[in-house]
Write a protein that holds these residues in place. Structure first.
Motif: not given
Length: 321
Positions: A301-321
């Motif tokens: 999940q950390e690898k996928v999350d890093d990939f998302i942060k690198r190549y997709l914008s940060d709009r609409d990203v909602k992380i549940n606690a």
């Protein structure tokens, strides 16, 4: 040795090779012959220990809002998908399952909550000749990559021209997203994640014949490829992910278990070496076929999350606690 005996021997050998090739195709290419349990056994992964986790996550997933959606392929097949919408989100991950799986049982049950918590819509699609999608012959990525383009077009029409698309494929699905990387994809496609992909049907079939059946793959694969072209409309060597990524422009994350006996990790290593776009390779120690997420969930999940942060914008990203 007489000429007649030599000719007879050659004919006998040829007949045997044709018979094996025909049997191989019947067991793998035709829809109703693709058995899930047989595939699980061939994969070499002990799925029994993961069943409680998968069952629990599936029970949660089916309670989430979801809808059946359909498109038509270029050859007029009705293709099915399951859409899990995320309100006000312009991000979507299109998930492609492996051979003999489907969107219903899904190779993405476990990771789905991760994507939903990240603010993604999720579209799980049934490959042709799988699940609720039409088709008699399985495409092994060679045909499915064109179907994927149609799904991408559908998603853009649904979410708008400013949507951002992530492709995530496992095994056959992983090969499909990589084969599609060589096509002219819309700019909406921001990244590709491929888990335990094979390079081509010809090469993965050759590996199975050698390692599991101890049969020399040639000329069986050549014969099977000719038969496949006649039956299903494509050769087994028609499309190779390791060649397609040479034309890729979309960033690619490759994931593979180093204990995969079904699809050797060396295939992803070859794909990584050939890839022309921004790339990363995550090899999971002691993971078998399609086991990487379960073996190292947090790091995956950390690898996928890093990939998302690198190549997709940060709009609409909602992380549940």
């Amino acid at each position: 040795m007489s000429k007649r005996i030599i000719i007879g021997g050659i004919l006998c050998f040829a007949a045997t090779e044709v018979t094996i090739a025909s049997y191989l195709l019947k067991r793998t290419l035709i829809r109703n012959k693709a058995d899930v349990e047989r595939t699980k056994k061939m994969s070499g992964t002990d799925w029994v220990k993961y069943i409680p986790e998968i069952k629990k996550k599936k029970e949660w997933l089916i309670k989430q809002e979801h809808n059946d959606v359909y498109i038509k392929s270029d050859d007029n097949l009705k293709l099915h998908g399951i859409l899990f919408p995320k309100e006000n989100s312009k991000k979507i991950v299109i998930c492609l399952h492996g051979y003999s799986s489907n969107a219903g049982i899904s190779d993405y049950t476990a990771i789905s909550r991760f994507y939903l918590d990240k603010g993604f819509n999720i579209l799980m699609i049934d490959a042709r000749a799988h699940g609720a999608s039409e088709g008699k012959y399985i495409g092994f990525g060679c045909l499915d990559r064109n179907d994927l383009v149609k799904w991408i077009e559908y998603v853009i029409s649904l979410l708008g021209n400013d949507c951002e698309i992530l492709l995530h494929g496992t095994s056959m699905g992983g090969a499909t997203v990589l084969m599609a990387s060589g096509l002219e994809l819309p700019s909406n496609v921001k990244g590709i994640i491929s888990d335990c992909a094979f390079t081509s049907p010809a090469e993965v079939f050759s590996n199975v014949l050698k390692t599991m059946y101890h049969i020399p793959p040639y000329p069986i694969i050549n014969i099977a490829s000719i038969m496949s072209k006649k039956l299903a409309g494509y050769r087994l060597d028609q499309c190779n992910a390791a060649e397609e990524v040479k034309k890729a422009t979309v960033p690619i994350l490759l994931i593979h278990g180093d204990s995969d006996t079904f699809v050797p990790c060396s295939m992803s290593e070859k794909i990584y070496k050939n890839c022309s776009s921004p790339k990363a390779l995550f090899i999971v120690k002691r993971a078998g076929h399609a086991e990487s997420y379960y073996k190292e969930t947090k790091e995956y999940q950390e690898k996928v999350d890093d990939f998302i942060k690198r190549y997709l914008s940060d709009r609409d990203v909602k992380i549940n606690a």
